[in-house]
Design a protein around this motif. Structure first.
Motif, mmCIF file in Angstrom:
data_model
loop_
_atom_site.group_PDB
_atom_site.id
_atom_site.type_symbol
_atom_site.label_atom_id
_atom_site.label_comp_id
_atom_site.label_asym_id
_atom_site.label_seq_id
_atom_site.Cartn_x
_atom_site.Cartn_y
_atom_site.Cartn_z
ATOM 1 N N ALA A 194 0.831 -1.209 0.000
ATOM 2 C CA ALA A 194 0.000 0.000 0.000
ATOM 3 C C ALA A 194 0.865 1.258 0.000
ATOM 4 C CB ALA A 194 -0.930 0.003 1.212
ATOM 5 N N GLY A 195 1.925 1.256 0.790
ATOM 6 C CA GLY A 195 2.811 2.422 0.853
ATOM 7 C C GLY A 195 3.452 2.733 -0.487
ATOM 8 N N LYS A 196 3.844 1.704 -1.188
ATOM 9 C CA LYS A 196 4.447 1.884 -2.513
ATOM 10 C C LYS A 196 3.434 2.485 -3.489
ATOM 11 C CE LYS A 196 7.243 -0.745 -5.778
ATOM 12 N NZ LYS A 196 7.775 -2.072 -6.109
ATOM 13 N N ALA A 197 2.201 1.977 -3.458
ATOM 14 C CA ALA A 197 1.155 2.486 -4.351
ATOM 15 C C ALA A 197 0.802 3.938 -4.010
ATOM 16 C CB ALA A 197 -0.087 1.610 -4.259
ATOM 17 N N LEU A 198 0.742 4.272 -2.730
ATOM 18 C CA LEU A 198 0.431 5.643 -2.327
ATOM 19 C C LEU A 198 1.571 6.593 -2.671
ATOM 20 C CD1 LEU A 198 -1.297 4.955 1.098
ATOM 21 C CD2 LEU A 198 -2.369 5.915 -0.946
ATOM 22 N N ASP A 199 2.800 6.179 -2.402
ATOM 23 C CA ASP A 199 3.952 7.038 -2.714
ATOM 24 C C ASP A 199 4.032 7.364 -4.202
ATOM 25 O OD1 ASP A 199 4.755 7.340 -0.086
ATOM 26 O OD2 ASP A 199 6.318 5.786 -0.193
ATOM 27 N N ALA A 200 3.567 6.451 -5.056
ATOM 28 C CA ALA A 200 3.585 6.693 -6.505
ATOM 29 C C ALA A 200 2.660 7.851 -6.891
ATOM 30 C CB ALA A 200 3.190 5.432 -7.256
ATOM 31 N N LEU A 201 1.661 8.153 -6.061
ATOM 32 C CA LEU A 201 0.731 9.251 -6.331
ATOM 33 C C LEU A 201 1.252 10.604 -5.852
ATOM 34 C CD1 LEU A 201 -2.554 7.604 -4.963
ATOM 35 C CD2 LEU A 201 -1.765 7.641 -7.334
ATOM 36 N N LEU A 202 2.241 10.590 -4.973
ATOM 37 C CA LEU A 202 2.614 11.789 -4.226
ATOM 38 C C LEU A 202 3.880 12.466 -4.716
ATOM 39 C CD1 LEU A 202 1.844 10.304 -0.713
ATOM 40 C CD2 LEU A 202 0.372 11.755 -2.126
ATOM 41 N N ILE A 203 3.966 13.770 -4.424
ATOM 42 C CA ILE A 203 5.155 14.550 -4.740
ATOM 43 C C ILE A 203 6.279 14.169 -3.782
ATOM 44 C CG2 ILE A 203 6.132 16.881 -4.810
ATOM 45 C CD1 ILE A 203 3.227 17.870 -5.456
ATOM 46 N N LYS A 204 5.957 14.079 -2.496
ATOM 47 C CA LYS A 204 6.911 13.690 -1.451
ATOM 48 C C LYS A 204 6.375 12.454 -0.743
ATOM 49 C CE LYS A 204 9.046 18.035 -0.189
ATOM 50 N NZ LYS A 204 9.480 18.807 0.958
ATOM 51 N N PRO A 205 7.264 11.643 -0.157
ATOM 52 C CA PRO A 205 6.791 10.455 0.561
ATOM 53 C C PRO A 205 5.903 10.833 1.751
ATOM 54 C CG PRO A 205 9.171 10.361 0.219
ATOM 55 C CD PRO A 205 8.724 11.723 -0.196
ATOM 56 N N LEU A 206 5.038 9.907 2.127
ATOM 57 C CA LEU A 206 4.181 10.102 3.289
ATOM 58 C C LEU A 206 5.006 10.284 4.553
ATOM 59 C CD1 LEU A 206 1.564 7.302 2.573
ATOM 60 C CD2 LEU A 206 1.076 9.743 2.634
ATOM 61 N N GLN A 207 4.527 11.128 5.455
ATOM 62 C CA GLN A 207 5.122 11.305 6.768
ATOM 63 C C GLN A 207 4.241 10.541 7.755
ATOM 64 O OE1 GLN A 207 8.038 13.137 7.488
ATOM 65 N NE2 GLN A 207 8.184 13.018 5.258
ATOM 66 N N CYS A 208 4.829 9.582 8.454
ATOM 67 C CA CYS A 208 4.033 8.694 9.297
ATOM 68 C C CYS A 208 4.414 8.797 10.765
ATOM 69 C CB CYS A 208 4.218 7.250 8.838
ATOM 70 S SG CYS A 208 3.728 6.967 7.121
ATOM 71 N N THR A 209 3.415 8.639 11.616
ATOM 72 C CA THR A 209 3.632 8.534 13.054
ATOM 73 C C THR A 209 3.072 7.186 13.489
ATOM 74 O OG1 THR A 209 1.552 9.661 13.532
ATOM 75 C CG2 THR A 209 3.522 11.019 13.471
ATOM 76 N N THR A 210 3.815 6.524 14.363
ATOM 77 C CA THR A 210 3.437 5.196 14.824
ATOM 78 C C THR A 210 3.101 5.254 16.301
ATOM 79 O OG1 THR A 210 4.936 4.233 13.201
ATOM 80 C CG2 THR A 210 4.186 2.789 14.949
ATOM 81 N N GLY A 211 2.120 4.491 16.687
ATOM 82 C CA GLY A 211 1.742 4.401 18.086
ATOM 83 C C GLY A 211 1.010 3.097 18.327
ATOM 84 N N LYS A 212 0.443 3.004 19.503
ATOM 85 C CA LYS A 212 -0.355 1.832 19.860
ATOM 86 C C LYS A 212 -1.760 2.303 20.157
ATOM 87 C CE LYS A 212 3.055 -1.368 20.786
ATOM 88 N NZ LYS A 212 3.089 -2.745 20.539
ATOM 89 N N THR A 213 -2.727 1.445 19.889
ATOM 90 C CA THR A 213 -4.124 1.784 20.134
ATOM 91 C C THR A 213 -4.885 0.537 20.533
ATOM 92 O OG1 THR A 213 -6.073 2.888 19.232
ATOM 93 C CG2 THR A 213 -4.865 1.443 17.742
ATOM 94 N N GLY A 214 -5.989 0.751 21.189
ATOM 95 C CA GLY A 214 -6.917 -0.337 21.452
ATOM 96 C C GLY A 214 -7.996 -0.311 20.385
ATOM 97 N N LEU A 215 -8.674 -1.405 20.221
ATOM 98 C CA LEU A 215 -9.796 -1.463 19.283
ATOM 99 C C LEU A 215 -11.047 -1.787 20.080
ATOM 100 C CD1 LEU A 215 -8.326 -3.401 16.215
ATOM 101 C CD2 LEU A 215 -8.786 -0.969 16.416
ATOM 102 N N GLY A 216 -11.846 -0.768 20.330
ATOM 103 C CA GLY A 216 -13.087 -0.964 21.072
ATOM 104 C C GLY A 216 -12.813 -1.399 22.490
ATOM 105 N N ASP A 217 -13.505 -2.449 22.921
ATOM 106 C CA ASP A 217 -13.389 -2.923 24.295
ATOM 107 C C ASP A 217 -12.298 -3.969 24.483
ATOM 108 O OD1 ASP A 217 -15.498 -1.310 25.078
ATOM 109 O OD2 ASP A 217 -16.998 -2.851 24.625
ATOM 110 N N LYS A 218 -11.605 -4.327 23.429
ATOM 111 C CA LYS A 218 -10.567 -5.350 23.540
ATOM 112 C C LYS A 218 -9.381 -4.799 24.318
ATOM 113 C CE LYS A 218 -12.082 -7.611 19.405
ATOM 114 N NZ LYS A 218 -11.832 -8.094 18.102
#
Length: 189
Positions: A52-76
């Motif tokens: 997905a990142g490769k396909a998205l970067d092909a559309l863009l002038i500059k590469p995506l800037q990403c932030t990583t973290g942790k999350t819960g999903l609902g009540d899990k």
């Protein structure tokens, strides 16, 4: 009122002249059962981060800037890896999709899988010409619309949804997301 009265005012808000064509194109659009996942051309929801990142970067002038973290999903009670990626604007543009200028693009990954893409196209505002160029392609990607209003069109599958909205002045937003994951991200048990 027939969907054709909206005349793609939600699909890309096209001029009245495209109504007959729109109705015919919608009749020949694929059914949900023939579509795997929603996406843009080769990019699909559920794709792994590298693809997905490769396909998205092909559309863009500059590469995506990403932030990583942790999350819960609902009540899990498990923490999942969440990555939010935004396109970097250059002179008000971030790239190009289908020959139209992109002014915004955001992608969300959960556990290394694409769960959401939001983008905004800056077009000429000539909706009849836009339909001629992109209408059939959009119907082939998303199938028959489930809901249409004067300002937007929604496609719904069990897990996915796609929404195309007219923001005015030729600006069109496209949101493609995994409903279950994105709702769980925003649910605070």
């Amino acid at each position: 009122m027939k969907l054709t009265h909206y005349c793609f005012s939600a699909l890309l808000l096209f001029a009245v002249a495209g109504c007959d064509r729109l109705e015919q194109d919608m009749l020949s659009a694929p059914d949900d059962t023939t579509l795997d996942r929603y996406g843009l051309d080769t990019l699909k929801l559920g794709d792994k981060r590298a693809v997905a990142g490769k396909a998205l970067d092909a559309l863009l002038i500059k590469p995506l800037q990403c932030t990583t973290g942790k999350t819960g999903l609902g009540d899990k009670r498990k923490a999942y890896v969440l990555e939010e990626c935004n396109a970097v604007p250059v002179a008000g543009e971030v790239g190009e999709l289908w020959g139209e200028k992109l002014s915004f693009l955001k992608a969300v990954y959960v556990e290394d899988q694409l769960c959401s893409v939001e983008l905004q196209l800056k077009t000429s505002g000539n909706y009849e010409a836009l339909y001629d160029t992109h209408g059939k392609k959009i119907l082939n990607l998303f199938g028959k619309p489930d809901e249409a209003t004067a300002k937007g069109v929604t496609w719904q599958r069990e897990d996915d949804e796609a929404i195309v909205k007219d923001l005015g002045n030729g600006k069109i937003s496209v949101e493609i997301r995994n409903k279950k994951v994105m709702q769980a991200l925003h649910h605070k048990g």
